[in-house]
Design a protein around this motif. Structure first.
Motif, mmCIF file in Angstrom:
data_model
loop_
_atom_site.group_PDB
_atom_site.id
_atom_site.type_symbol
_atom_site.label_atom_id
_atom_site.label_comp_id
_atom_site.label_asym_id
_atom_site.label_seq_id
_atom_site.Cartn_x
_atom_site.Cartn_y
_atom_site.Cartn_z
ATOM 1 N N VAL A 128 132.570 16.198 -46.773
ATOM 2 C CA VAL A 128 132.870 14.781 -46.981
ATOM 3 C C VAL A 128 134.350 14.544 -46.693
ATOM 4 O O VAL A 128 135.212 15.199 -47.283
ATOM 5 C CB VAL A 128 132.555 14.349 -48.434
ATOM 6 N N PRO A 129 134.685 13.618 -45.784
ATOM 7 C CA PRO A 129 136.092 13.355 -45.497
ATOM 8 C C PRO A 129 136.765 12.546 -46.595
ATOM 9 O O PRO A 129 136.223 11.528 -47.048
ATOM 10 C CB PRO A 129 136.052 12.575 -44.181
ATOM 11 N N LEU A 130 137.926 12.986 -47.020
ATOM 12 C CA LEU A 130 138.721 12.203 -47.961
ATOM 13 C C LEU A 130 139.187 10.915 -47.284
ATOM 14 O O LEU A 130 139.505 10.898 -46.097
ATOM 15 C CB LEU A 130 139.934 13.003 -48.424
ATOM 16 N N PRO B 268 140.589 17.340 -45.912
ATOM 17 C CA PRO B 268 141.683 16.404 -45.648
ATOM 18 C C PRO B 268 141.443 15.628 -44.356
ATOM 19 O O PRO B 268 141.066 16.184 -43.343
ATOM 20 C CB PRO B 268 142.907 17.318 -45.527
ATOM 21 N N ASP B 269 141.664 14.322 -44.422
ATOM 22 C CA ASP B 269 141.481 13.472 -43.253
ATOM 23 C C ASP B 269 142.628 12.474 -43.221
ATOM 24 O O ASP B 269 143.776 12.836 -43.025
ATOM 25 C CB ASP B 269 140.117 12.803 -43.324
ATOM 26 N N THR B 270 142.361 11.200 -43.502
ATOM 27 C CA THR B 270 143.421 10.205 -43.488
ATOM 28 C C THR B 270 144.162 10.143 -44.819
ATOM 29 O O THR B 270 145.223 9.557 -44.913
ATOM 30 C CB THR B 270 142.840 8.818 -43.193
ATOM 31 N N LEU C 152 135.318 11.376 -55.517
ATOM 32 C CA LEU C 152 134.206 11.898 -54.721
ATOM 33 C C LEU C 152 133.464 13.037 -55.400
ATOM 34 O O LEU C 152 132.341 13.375 -55.002
ATOM 35 C CB LEU C 152 134.724 12.384 -53.356
ATOM 36 N N THR C 153 134.064 13.654 -56.410
ATOM 37 C CA THR C 153 133.485 14.871 -56.977
ATOM 38 C C THR C 153 133.059 14.766 -58.442
ATOM 39 O O THR C 153 132.162 15.490 -58.875
ATOM 40 C CB THR C 153 134.482 16.046 -56.851
ATOM 41 N N GLU D 5 132.819 18.188 -37.381
ATOM 42 C CA GLU D 5 133.649 17.126 -36.830
ATOM 43 C C GLU D 5 133.865 16.055 -37.895
ATOM 44 O O GLU D 5 133.533 16.228 -39.062
ATOM 45 C CB GLU D 5 132.979 16.551 -35.582
ATOM 46 N N ASN D 6 134.445 14.934 -37.508
ATOM 47 C CA ASN D 6 134.711 13.864 -38.459
ATOM 48 C C ASN D 6 133.408 13.296 -39.012
ATOM 49 O O ASN D 6 132.401 13.220 -38.307
ATOM 50 C CB ASN D 6 135.522 12.747 -37.795
ATOM 51 N N GLY D 7 133.445 12.873 -40.259
ATOM 52 C CA GLY D 7 132.273 12.270 -40.874
ATOM 53 C C GLY D 7 131.548 13.224 -41.801
ATOM 54 O O GLY D 7 131.853 14.423 -41.867
ATOM 55 N N GLU D 8 130.591 12.679 -42.536
ATOM 56 C CA GLU D 8 129.795 13.491 -43.459
ATOM 57 C C GLU D 8 128.880 14.430 -42.673
ATOM 58 O O GLU D 8 128.297 14.044 -41.660
ATOM 59 C CB GLU D 8 128.937 12.594 -44.348
ATOM 60 N N THR D 9 128.750 15.643 -43.171
ATOM 61 C CA THR D 9 127.894 16.640 -42.520
ATOM 62 C C THR D 9 127.222 17.486 -43.591
ATOM 63 O O THR D 9 127.880 17.909 -44.553
ATOM 64 C CB THR D 9 128.717 17.554 -41.590
ATOM 65 N N LEU D 10 125.934 17.747 -43.409
ATOM 66 C CA LEU D 10 125.192 18.603 -44.330
ATOM 67 C C LEU D 10 124.625 19.774 -43.543
ATOM 68 O O LEU D 10 123.765 19.597 -42.675
ATOM 69 C CB LEU D 10 124.063 17.827 -45.010
ATOM 70 N N LEU D 11 125.125 20.983 -43.848
ATOM 71 C CA LEU D 11 124.645 22.204 -43.203
ATOM 72 C C LEU D 11 123.770 22.983 -44.168
ATOM 73 O O LEU D 11 124.092 23.098 -45.349
ATOM 74 C CB LEU D 11 125.824 23.103 -42.802
#
Length: 413
Positions: free
Chosen positions: A43-45, A77-79, A89-90, A116-122
């Motif tokens: 999850v991007p901050l 960490p993102d923007t 978020l947690t 990459e950027n954005g939410e991702t579920l692996l």
């Protein structure tokens, strides 16, 4: 118990020995995840999450009677990199999160799993936590697919593709070629790929499978006629789309090499063919020491790297530099104990690519030879003290500082 201990040990390497659970810190042990499927939720901050509620519902449903899914959230960490955003978020999610203090682990995890950027579920499920069974979990969730999505796991999708062309297990290397008739770079690349294909097939069992991104069957047929290899039928839209998602294809032309089990051998084989048109080094497995070139610069965005800048660019000078670096790179590969800390080794000859890297890393002068450790994911650099003779022993002492935490870094701003 041995498998659980192995999993526990690997989790500690990757995530730290403690995780956040709501607002409580808990220790990882051999029973923390109790044999469940493990999902990494990136999850991007600084961004609002889109899928958290759907994921929360799934988590509650599948774990209602028995714990079959464990989710570990990684806020990268993102923007924005602030504690208030992280806590928001947690604190209220029903699963674990990597601690805020473990900022390096959060950054490295993102690069390790090519997020990459954005939410991702692996979804992961091997004791080494190296194999990604599916990286499009959020898409499957939003489509309402029935968990645990095993029919969509990467190796299953690859097997479905290979079964169309091969009836028995063999040692063939397969190239999955993602392309389309409407794409000018794809058309330009096909003659190069055909040349390499014919050259490689004379020495090694190699097959290419074309996966089309064409918008009509007519375009697909026109494009496929240009190629002397196999192709997924245009009518098999689901398999073509699943393969595109499996390998996270975000641009074409794209060529990935896999073995008979769907394991990735080389991700960006197109770039390898451009540099090695006759396939002399096929299948371009990971090297101990690379010679820096413009196509390899993206590797530095994902991994820390030892970079030895040298004075010239002649073959003899490159061989001498490799002779010094190679034993260290091999020893690091043999003795690596933490899966999170892949370290690459580069020789940077005196050319424009080297100058670009020097400028980016804020190296004040063009001194050479110069030994550095450039860690772009963590935005930092370390330079071996001027005046120390570059030998196998001095390089090993320098590299050891990276792994034991004593290396002194300067920021790359």
């Amino acid at each position: 118990m041995a498998a659980e201990l192995c999993l526990s040990s690997r989790l500690i390497e990757l995530l730290g020995d403690r995780l956040l659970y709501g607002s409580t810190t808990v220790e990882i042990n051999e029973s923390t995840f109790n044999g469940s499927l493990i999902a990494l939720y990136f999850v991007p901050l600084g961004n609002e999450t889109v899928h958290t509620n759907d994921l929360r519902d799934l988590y509650k449903t599948v774990n209602e009677n028995e714990k079959t899914l464990s989710i570990i959230q990684i806020c990268y960490p993102d923007t924005a990199v602030d504690r208030k955003c992280f806590d928001g978020l947690t604190n209220n999610v029903p699963w674990y999160s990597v601690l805020y203090e473990n900022v390096e682990k959060r950054i490295r995890l993102r690069h390790k799993y090519h997020v990459e950027n954005g939410e991702t579920l692996l979804i992961l499920n091997d004791n080494r936590l190296e194999k990604v069974h599916t990286r499009n979990g959020l898409k499957l969730l939003s489509c309402g697919k029935s968990f645990p999505w095993m029919e969509f796991w990467n190796e299953k999708v690859c097997q479905d593709a290979l079964k169309l062309f091969s009836k028995e297990a063999n040692d063939t290397i397969y190239g999955l070629y993602f392309s389309a008739h409407w794409c000018p770079p794809c058309k330009a690349f096909i003659p190069q790929l055909i040349h390499a294909y014919n050259s490689i097939k004379n020495k090694i069992k190699f097959e290419i499978i074309f996966i089309s991104s064409d918008r009509s069957e007519q375009s697909y047929n026109s494009h496929a006629l240009l190629m002397p290899w196999l192709s997924i039928p245009y009518t098999n839209t689901t398999l073509r789309q699943d393969l595109t998602e499996c390998f996270n294809v975000r641009g074409i032309p794209y060529l990935v090499l896999i073995d008979k089990n769907g394991n990735i051998i080389t991700e960006n084989a197109r770039a390898e063919i451009i540099e090695d048109p006759d396939g002399l080094y096929f299948p371009w497995r990971k090297r101990f020491v690379y010679s820096l070139s413009s196509r390899l610069l993206p590797k530095l965005q994902n991994y820390p790297a030892v970079v030895l800048f040298i004075e010239g660019d002649q073959e003899e000078e490159l061989e001498l530099a490799e002779g010094v670096l190679l034993p260290i790179a091999q020893q690091v590969a043999r003795t690596k104990t933490n899966a999170l800390y892949d370290l690459l080794f580069f020789i940077a000859p005196d050319d424009g690519t080297s100058d670009t890297l020097r400028h980016f890393a804020r190296l004040a002068d063009d001194a050479a030879p110069l030994l550095t450790l450039i860690d772009i994911p963590m935005a930092r650099i370390s330079v071996m003290e001027y005046g120390i003779h570059i030998t196998e022993k001095s390089i090993m002492n320098f590299v050891r500082g990276f792994f034991d935490g004593t290396m002194i870094f300067s920021p790359i701003l």
